[in-house]
Scaffold this motif. Structure first.
Motif, mmCIF file in Angstrom:
data_model
loop_
_atom_site.group_PDB
_atom_site.id
_atom_site.type_symbol
_atom_site.label_atom_id
_atom_site.label_comp_id
_atom_site.label_asym_id
_atom_site.label_seq_id
_atom_site.Cartn_x
_atom_site.Cartn_y
_atom_site.Cartn_z
ATOM 1 N N PRO A 162 -56.774 5.068 56.840
ATOM 2 C CA PRO A 162 -55.937 5.075 55.639
ATOM 3 C C PRO A 162 -54.636 5.838 55.869
ATOM 4 O O PRO A 162 -54.627 6.906 56.483
ATOM 5 C CB PRO A 162 -56.818 5.767 54.600
ATOM 6 N N GLY A 163 -53.548 5.267 55.376
ATOM 7 C CA GLY A 163 -52.233 5.836 55.587
ATOM 8 C C GLY A 163 -51.534 5.349 56.830
ATOM 9 O O GLY A 163 -50.336 5.622 57.011
ATOM 10 N N GLY A 164 -52.239 4.625 57.671
ATOM 11 C CA GLY A 164 -51.665 4.111 58.898
ATOM 12 C C GLY A 164 -50.864 2.845 58.688
ATOM 13 O O GLY A 164 -50.693 2.365 57.566
ATOM 14 N N SER A 165 -50.378 2.283 59.796
ATOM 15 C CA SER A 165 -49.511 1.108 59.757
ATOM 16 C C SER A 165 -49.961 0.063 60.761
ATOM 17 O O SER A 165 -50.534 0.382 61.807
ATOM 18 C CB SER A 165 -48.062 1.493 60.070
ATOM 19 N N LEU A 166 -49.692 -1.189 60.434
ATOM 20 C CA LEU A 166 -49.876 -2.322 61.322
ATOM 21 C C LEU A 166 -48.746 -3.312 61.093
ATOM 22 O O LEU A 166 -48.198 -3.388 59.989
ATOM 23 C CB LEU A 166 -51.209 -3.030 61.080
ATOM 24 N N ARG A 167 -48.422 -4.075 62.120
ATOM 25 C CA ARG A 167 -47.477 -5.168 61.982
ATOM 26 C C ARG A 167 -48.151 -6.463 62.391
ATOM 27 O O ARG A 167 -48.560 -6.619 63.544
ATOM 28 C CB ARG A 167 -46.214 -4.952 62.818
ATOM 29 N N LEU A 168 -48.260 -7.385 61.450
ATOM 30 C CA LEU A 168 -48.831 -8.690 61.714
ATOM 31 C C LEU A 168 -47.733 -9.676 62.091
ATOM 32 O O LEU A 168 -46.618 -9.602 61.582
ATOM 33 C CB LEU A 168 -49.585 -9.218 60.496
ATOM 34 N N SER A 169 -48.071 -10.609 62.966
ATOM 35 C CA SER A 169 -47.137 -11.636 63.396
ATOM 36 C C SER A 169 -47.733 -13.009 63.147
ATOM 37 O O SER A 169 -48.927 -13.216 63.336
ATOM 38 C CB SER A 169 -46.800 -11.496 64.882
ATOM 39 N N CYS A 170 -46.894 -13.938 62.730
ATOM 40 C CA CYS A 170 -47.260 -15.337 62.548
ATOM 41 C C CYS A 170 -46.272 -16.166 63.349
ATOM 42 O O CYS A 170 -45.072 -16.171 63.049
ATOM 43 C CB CYS A 170 -47.220 -15.717 61.065
ATOM 44 N N VAL A 171 -46.762 -16.848 64.370
ATOM 45 C CA VAL A 171 -45.907 -17.598 65.282
ATOM 46 C C VAL A 171 -46.117 -19.091 65.059
ATOM 47 O O VAL A 171 -47.249 -19.585 65.157
ATOM 48 C CB VAL A 171 -46.187 -17.237 66.743
ATOM 49 N N GLY A 172 -45.044 -19.822 64.769
ATOM 50 C CA GLY A 172 -45.092 -21.259 64.593
ATOM 51 C C GLY A 172 -44.810 -21.996 65.883
ATOM 52 O O GLY A 172 -44.170 -21.467 66.794
#
Length: 119
Positions: free
Chosen positions: A14-24
């Motif tokens: 909790p309080g952390g970060s993530l970056r999601l990617s969606c590649v077409g």
């Protein structure tokens, strides 16, 4: 015609970060409106954030101020930056790409990437 691949999920405190990617897959990916959705077990799929082909963005109230959606058309990629994560953000996150032509709407979904927020 259009294939999507999501990645970037994982386990975070909790309080952390993530970056999601969606590649077409295609060169016309820049013409699609893209949304991030999430679904927890036993619950319906909810819209998290959207970005149009010209860059207009909208967010669910539950993530506003914490998440940011953006796109890099040169890389055929849409991102979801997730900050200040909470346990209730835990879900399978899917990317959706949509385009309507001649009265026909084409929808494409990726396989999803799991986000788990736990201490």
């Amino acid at each position: 015609q259009v294939q999507l691949v999501e990645f970037g999920g994982g386990l975070v405190q909790p309080g952390g970060s993530l970056r999601l990617s969606c590649v077409g897959s295609g060169s016309i990916f820049s013409l699609y409106d893209v949304g991030w959705y999430r679904q927890a077990p036993g619950k319906q799929r909810d819209l998290v954030a959207t970005i149009t082909s010209n860059g207009n963005t909208n967010y669910a109230n539950s993530v506003k101020g914490r998440f940011t959606i953006s796109r890099d058309n040169a890389k055929n990629t849409v991102y979801l930056q997730m900050n200040s994560l909470k346990p209730e953000d835990t879900a399978l996150y899917h990317c959706n790409a949509e385009r309507t032509r001649w009265g026909v709407t084409n929808l494409y979904w990726g396989q999803g990437t799991q986000v788990t927020v736990s201490s």
